[in-house]
Design a protein around this motif. Structure first.
Motif, PDB file in Angstrom:
ATOM      1  N   PRO A  69       0.781  -1.235   0.000  1.00  0.00           N
ATOM      2  CA  PRO A  69       0.000   0.000   0.000  1.00  0.00           C
ATOM      3  C   PRO A  69       0.816   1.290   0.000  1.00  0.00           C
ATOM      4  O   PRO A  69       0.241   2.374  -0.113  1.00  0.00           O
ATOM      5  N   GLY A  70       2.128   1.176   0.115  1.00  0.00           N
ATOM      6  CA  GLY A  70       2.918   2.395   0.125  1.00  0.00           C
ATOM      7  C   GLY A  70       3.645   2.608  -1.193  1.00  0.00           C
ATOM      8  O   GLY A  70       3.915   1.675  -1.936  1.00  0.00           O
ATOM      9  N   LEU A  71       3.987   3.879  -1.443  1.00  0.00           N
ATOM     10  CA  LEU A  71       4.821   4.205  -2.601  1.00  0.00           C
ATOM     11  C   LEU A  71       6.270   4.163  -2.138  1.00  0.00           C
ATOM     12  O   LEU A  71       6.593   4.659  -1.060  1.00  0.00           O
ATOM     13  N   ILE A  72       7.119   3.569  -2.953  1.00  0.00           N
ATOM     14  CA  ILE A  72       8.534   3.475  -2.613  1.00  0.00           C
ATOM     15  C   ILE A  72       9.260   4.561  -3.390  1.00  0.00           C
ATOM     16  O   ILE A  72       9.251   4.583  -4.622  1.00  0.00           O
ATOM     17  N   TYR A  73       9.864   5.458  -2.648  1.00  0.00           N
ATOM     18  CA  TYR A  73      10.552   6.583  -3.282  1.00  0.00           C
ATOM     19  C   TYR A  73      12.026   6.537  -2.887  1.00  0.00           C
ATOM     20  O   TYR A  73      12.375   6.660  -1.727  1.00  0.00           O
ATOM     21  N   ARG A  74      12.892   6.371  -3.889  1.00  0.00           N
ATOM     22  CA  ARG A  74      14.333   6.299  -3.663  1.00  0.00           C
ATOM     23  C   ARG A  74      14.949   7.670  -3.916  1.00  0.00           C
ATOM     24  O   ARG A  74      15.277   8.008  -5.045  1.00  0.00           O
ATOM     25  N   MET A  75      15.064   8.445  -2.829  1.00  0.00           N
ATOM     26  CA  MET A  75      15.653   9.781  -2.944  1.00  0.00           C
ATOM     27  C   MET A  75      17.139   9.632  -3.234  1.00  0.00           C
ATOM     28  O   MET A  75      17.842   8.838  -2.599  1.00  0.00           O
ATOM     29  N   GLN A  76      17.616  10.376  -4.239  1.00  0.00           N
ATOM     30  CA  GLN A  76      19.013  10.199  -4.648  1.00  0.00           C
ATOM     31  C   GLN A  76      19.994  10.926  -3.733  1.00  0.00           C
ATOM     32  O   GLN A  76      21.084  10.427  -3.456  1.00  0.00           O
ATOM     33  N   ASP A  77      19.591  12.125  -3.299  1.00  0.00           N
ATOM     34  CA  ASP A  77      20.507  12.895  -2.466  1.00  0.00           C
ATOM     35  C   ASP A  77      19.698  13.669  -1.435  1.00  0.00           C
ATOM     36  O   ASP A  77      18.951  14.570  -1.805  1.00  0.00           O
ATOM     37  N   PRO A  78      19.811  13.343  -0.169  1.00  0.00           N
ATOM     38  CA  PRO A  78      20.642  12.269   0.367  1.00  0.00           C
ATOM     39  C   PRO A  78      20.088  10.892  -0.031  1.00  0.00           C
ATOM     40  O   PRO A  78      18.884  10.749  -0.257  1.00  0.00           O
ATOM     41  N   LYS A  79      20.961   9.938  -0.143  1.00  0.00           N
ATOM     42  CA  LYS A  79      20.570   8.604  -0.597  1.00  0.00           C
ATOM     43  C   LYS A  79      19.794   7.878   0.483  1.00  0.00           C
ATOM     44  O   LYS A  79      20.340   7.255   1.383  1.00  0.00           O
ATOM     45  N   THR A  80      18.495   8.011   0.401  1.00  0.00           N
ATOM     46  CA  THR A  80      17.610   7.361   1.364  1.00  0.00           C
ATOM     47  C   THR A  80      16.415   6.789   0.620  1.00  0.00           C
ATOM     48  O   THR A  80      16.223   7.079  -0.572  1.00  0.00           O
TER      49      THR A  80
END
Lengths: 224, 224
Positions: free
Chosen positions: A160-171
């Motif tokens: 049910p969640g959206l997966i968001y891969r933030m690039q900077d900071p890498k989280t």
DNA sequence: GGTTTTTATAAATAACTATTTATAAATGTC
DNA sequence: GACATTTATAAATAGTTATTTATAAAAACC
């Protein structure tokens, strides 16, 4: 006990202060998040590989099934944490809420190991992962978010969640339609804060927020 | 195809020359050893993870049991090698006798993968391990060797060879009482040579050689 | 006696085993 | 309805699964 890479003695007073409130609150930027889990690794000096059975015999409450997993599981209280101990002497500490607690945990664990007759020295702690939960205080249109946010993935039938891969900071963030979030992958609390701050900005800038309801709106609707 | 880290085009003529003899023989220092196995890894650019089932369907002779091991096993001839292919596009090439063969092997494998309809580009090869066998041409007193050689381990009831971890160059030798040896862990053939040379010198210097028998001595004893 | 397997060595590859923690929806069981 | 489990995320740890290759001794099997 030498400290490695992360200096956190000077953070201790700050974190003790935070402990007095239910949630950490950065008044400066109105962020709402709280650290929920800290994972650390520990290395020690040993003269030979540890026989984990020796620890298992001395401490009946530990868990050790080498056919299933090569680590011994030790749980301690005050502070509460779970430690995986390997025959190489390396350990993983999980379940911490504050990085500063790692030292006390490791002290206790090293004591327990020594009680089993095993010699080790110079434990060094490294924070490897910090998990925080938080609230964006707005509902989120996850379908829209998956389109306009780069590095985002949303498959509601799978999770049910959206997966968001933030690039900077890498989280990595889990973002839910309620506005609740999980932030994971950072190794320092400052990085968590920077990432959460950036996400709050992105959500506003990209226009993926749904109409924000406060509690009075909810009550009116309920009574009608 | 870009080449990475190991320049071996200029070695090719030299290795072809070696091919004409049963064993590589460094006349300069009288070393007797031969490269028996070269392990290389390959990385490629892919747009998404590879569905290994797609390769397994196109090439019936490959082996793929994802419940047991996540890699697909592909064997090719001319040159003869075995390749492990993973869904990340990374591959391991084993069974080579010469590092220079890796390129031809990878060409064939990439062709096979493309035949299955999978797009990949820019394979890059890295030599990861070289295994050589050799002969010190003297019997070895392994009990003595285990005492006088640092970083040596010998437990004849477990394994008939002595394990010697040479520190520089960082390689591992199996040394047998017959004087036969295996050298492993090097990533370049020059390192293999240096290591074998050094071992020959150490064996002589440390006095762990037993009386060296040549073939005429053997025959005399046999007839008596 | 011949063959096979095991013991041991290195190296890369990757998924699983286990640990923790928040989040939330779906499914299954009681 | 309550509870448990699964789906997903990160991170470290390490042994196993599989591949190759020389070396050699012991054990098991035919």
């Amino acid at each position: 006990m030498a400290e490695e890479e992360n200096e956190f003695d000077d953070l201790e007073d700050e974190e003790e202060e935070e402990e007095e409130e239910d949630e950490e609150f950065d008044y400066e930027s109105d962020l709402d998040y709280k650290i929920e889990n800290v994972v650390a690794t520990v290395t020690v000096e040993i003269t030979e590989k540890i026989d984990l059975n020796q620890i298992a015999r001395k401490h009946a409450e530990v868990e050790y099934n080498p056919e299933r997993f090569p680590g011994l599981v030790m749980r301690i209280e005050k502070p509460r944490a779970t430690i995986l101990i390997f025959s190489t002497g390396k350990m993983v500490v999980t379940g911490l809420r504050k990085a500063a607690e790692a030292e006390r945990v490791v002290d206790k664990v090293v004591k327990n190991i020594r009680k089993a007759g095993i010699k080790l020295a110079n434990p060094e702690i490294t924070i490897q992962n910090i998990v925080a939960s938080g609230d964006l205080h707005t509902n989120i249109d996850l379908n829209m978010a998956a389109i306009v946010m780069e590095y985002a993935m949303y498959e509601p039938e799978v999770f049910p969640g959206l997966i968001y891969r933030m690039q900077d900071p890498k989280t990595v963030f889990l973002i839910f339609s309620t506005g609740r979030i999980v932030c994971t992958g950072a190794k320092q609390k400052e990085i968590v804060r920077d990432a959460v701050k950036k996400l709050n900005q992105q959500v506003r800038d990209l226009g993926v927020a749904k109409k924000e309801l406060d509690s009075s709106d909810y009550q009116d609707i309920t009574f009608i």
